[in-house]
Design a protein around this motif. Structure first.
Motif, PDB file in Angstrom:
ATOM      1  N   GLN A  38      27.445  32.701  30.930  1.00 48.75           N
ATOM      2  CA  GLN A  38      28.136  31.921  29.901  1.00 48.75           C
ATOM      3  C   GLN A  38      29.061  32.804  29.066  1.00 48.75           C
ATOM      4  N   LEU A  39      28.599  33.994  28.729  1.00 54.17           N
ATOM      5  CA  LEU A  39      29.402  34.921  27.951  1.00 54.17           C
ATOM      6  C   LEU A  39      30.655  35.347  28.720  1.00 54.17           C
ATOM      7  N   LEU A  40      30.504  35.662  30.011  1.00 53.32           N
ATOM      8  CA  LEU A  40      31.650  36.051  30.824  1.00 53.32           C
ATOM      9  C   LEU A  40      32.642  34.903  30.978  1.00 53.32           C
ATOM     10  N   ALA A  41      32.133  33.699  31.155  1.00 51.04           N
ATOM     11  CA  ALA A  41      33.016  32.534  31.283  1.00 51.04           C
ATOM     12  C   ALA A  41      33.811  32.322  29.998  1.00 51.04           C
ATOM     13  N   ARG A  42      33.158  32.475  28.850  1.00 55.02           N
ATOM     14  CA  ARG A  42      33.854  32.315  27.566  1.00 55.02           C
ATOM     15  C   ARG A  42      34.909  33.403  27.413  1.00 55.02           C
ATOM     16  N   GLY A  43      34.576  34.633  27.793  1.00 63.00           N
ATOM     17  CA  GLY A  43      35.537  35.724  27.714  1.00 63.00           C
ATOM     18  C   GLY A  43      36.736  35.493  28.615  1.00 63.00           C
ATOM     19  N   CYS A  44      36.500  34.995  29.810  1.00 65.61           N
ATOM     20  CA  CYS A  44      37.610  34.731  30.733  1.00 65.61           C
ATOM     21  C   CYS A  44      38.498  33.598  30.227  1.00 65.61           C
ATOM     22  N   ARG A  45      37.919  32.582  29.613  1.00 68.97           N
ATOM     23  CA  ARG A  45      38.747  31.514  29.027  1.00 68.97           C
ATOM     24  C   ARG A  45      39.637  32.090  27.935  1.00 68.97           C
ATOM     25  N   TRP A  46      39.085  32.996  27.141  1.00 68.96           N
ATOM     26  CA  TRP A  46      39.821  33.603  26.045  1.00 68.96           C
ATOM     27  C   TRP A  46      40.938  34.502  26.575  1.00 68.96           C
ATOM     28  N   LEU A  47      40.706  35.217  27.681  1.00 65.26           N
ATOM     29  CA  LEU A  47      41.678  36.160  28.245  1.00 65.26           C
ATOM     30  C   LEU A  47      42.677  35.531  29.212  1.00 65.26           C
ATOM     31  N   HIS A  48      42.506  34.282  29.554  1.00 67.62           N
ATOM     32  CA  HIS A  48      43.271  33.632  30.617  1.00 67.62           C
ATOM     33  C   HIS A  48      44.774  33.922  30.534  1.00 67.62           C
ATOM     34  N   ASN A  49      45.420  33.565  29.449  1.00 66.66           N
ATOM     35  CA  ASN A  49      46.871  33.752  29.335  1.00 66.66           C
ATOM     36  C   ASN A  49      47.258  35.229  29.317  1.00 66.66           C
ATOM     37  N   TYR A  50      46.444  36.052  28.704  1.00 63.30           N
ATOM     38  CA  TYR A  50      46.735  37.486  28.692  1.00 63.30           C
ATOM     39  C   TYR A  50      46.778  38.032  30.115  1.00 63.30           C
ATOM     40  N   LEU A  51      45.812  37.665  30.930  1.00 63.31           N
ATOM     41  CA  LEU A  51      45.767  38.177  32.302  1.00 63.31           C
ATOM     42  C   LEU A  51      46.945  37.689  33.137  1.00 63.31           C
ATOM     43  N   ILE A  52      47.483  36.537  32.802  1.00 60.21           N
ATOM     44  CA  ILE A  52      48.628  36.003  33.548  1.00 60.21           C
ATOM     45  C   ILE A  52      49.931  36.672  33.124  1.00 60.21           C
ATOM     46  N   TYR A  53      50.131  36.831  31.807  1.00 63.77           N
ATOM     47  CA  TYR A  53      51.449  37.220  31.303  1.00 63.77           C
ATOM     48  C   TYR A  53      51.585  38.655  30.800  1.00 63.77           C
ATOM     49  N   ALA A  54      50.526  39.386  30.643  1.00 59.93           N
ATOM     50  CA  ALA A  54      50.624  40.751  30.095  1.00 59.93           C
ATOM     51  C   ALA A  54      51.365  41.668  31.065  1.00 59.93           C
ATOM     52  N   PRO A  55      52.299  42.456  30.537  1.00 60.43           N
ATOM     53  CA  PRO A  55      52.996  43.411  31.407  1.00 60.43           C
ATOM     54  C   PRO A  55      52.071  44.577  31.752  1.00 60.43           C
ATOM     55  N   ASN A  56      52.409  45.289  32.785  1.00 58.02           N
ATOM     56  CA  ASN A  56      51.727  46.530  33.161  1.00 58.02           C
ATOM     57  C   ASN A  56      50.274  46.357  33.588  1.00 58.02           C
ATOM     58  N   LEU A  57      49.878  45.195  34.039  1.00 56.81           N
ATOM     59  CA  LEU A  57      48.532  45.020  34.591  1.00 56.81           C
ATOM     60  C   LEU A  57      48.610  45.108  36.107  1.00 56.81           C
ATOM     61  N   SER A  58      47.624  45.713  36.694  1.00 58.49           N
ATOM     62  CA  SER A  58      47.578  45.755  38.155  1.00 58.49           C
ATOM     63  C   SER A  58      47.182  44.377  38.682  1.00 58.49           C
TER      64      SER A  58
END
Length: 120
Positions: free
Chosen positions: A90-110
């Motif tokens: 549950q904690l990981l799922a909540r964290g992934c919901r929170w990070l969703h847009n960051y993981l899509i749009y952040a520059p310099n991520l592998s």
């Protein structure tokens, strides 16, 4: 035979109890914290009282919530809190919901970092 040692409280432990499913341990202390542990003695969560003095705590019947009460030096209850108890999933799922847009749009991520929350 000892299977775990729960270390972390900085004052006397007031109470300790198993969760209803027997998979976690809740301790409460005069250091104004309640702590949640796994059966190997690893701290999962720390619940900090907001008042001075000790804290007492217990699980809800279903194990999904913790009730904590801060007590002053005379033993008088000064505040009561209800906390959610999340599983790691549950904690990981909540964290992934929170990070969703960051993981899509952040520059310099592998590419592997962008897929972090897509892994099963």
């Amino acid at each position: 035979k000892e299977i775990a040692k729960l270390q972390g409280h900085e004052d006397s432990v007031i109470s300790a109890s198993f969760s209803p499913d027997g998979q976690r341990i809740l301790t409460a202390s005069d250091d104004n914290t309640a702590r949640l542990w796994d059966l190997q003695g690893k701290e999962i969560a720390k619940f900090q009282g907001r008042d001075s003095g000790g804290i007492i705590a217990s699980f809800s019947r279903d194990g999904q919530h913790i009730l904590s009460a801060s007590v002053d030096k005379t033993g008088r209850v000064v505040s009561i809190y209800v906390w959610n108890v999340e599983s790691l999933e549950q904690l990981l799922a909540r964290g992934c919901r929170w990070l969703h847009n960051y993981l899509i749009y952040a520059p310099n991520l592998s590419d592997s970092d962008r897929q972090l929350c897509n892994k099963k």
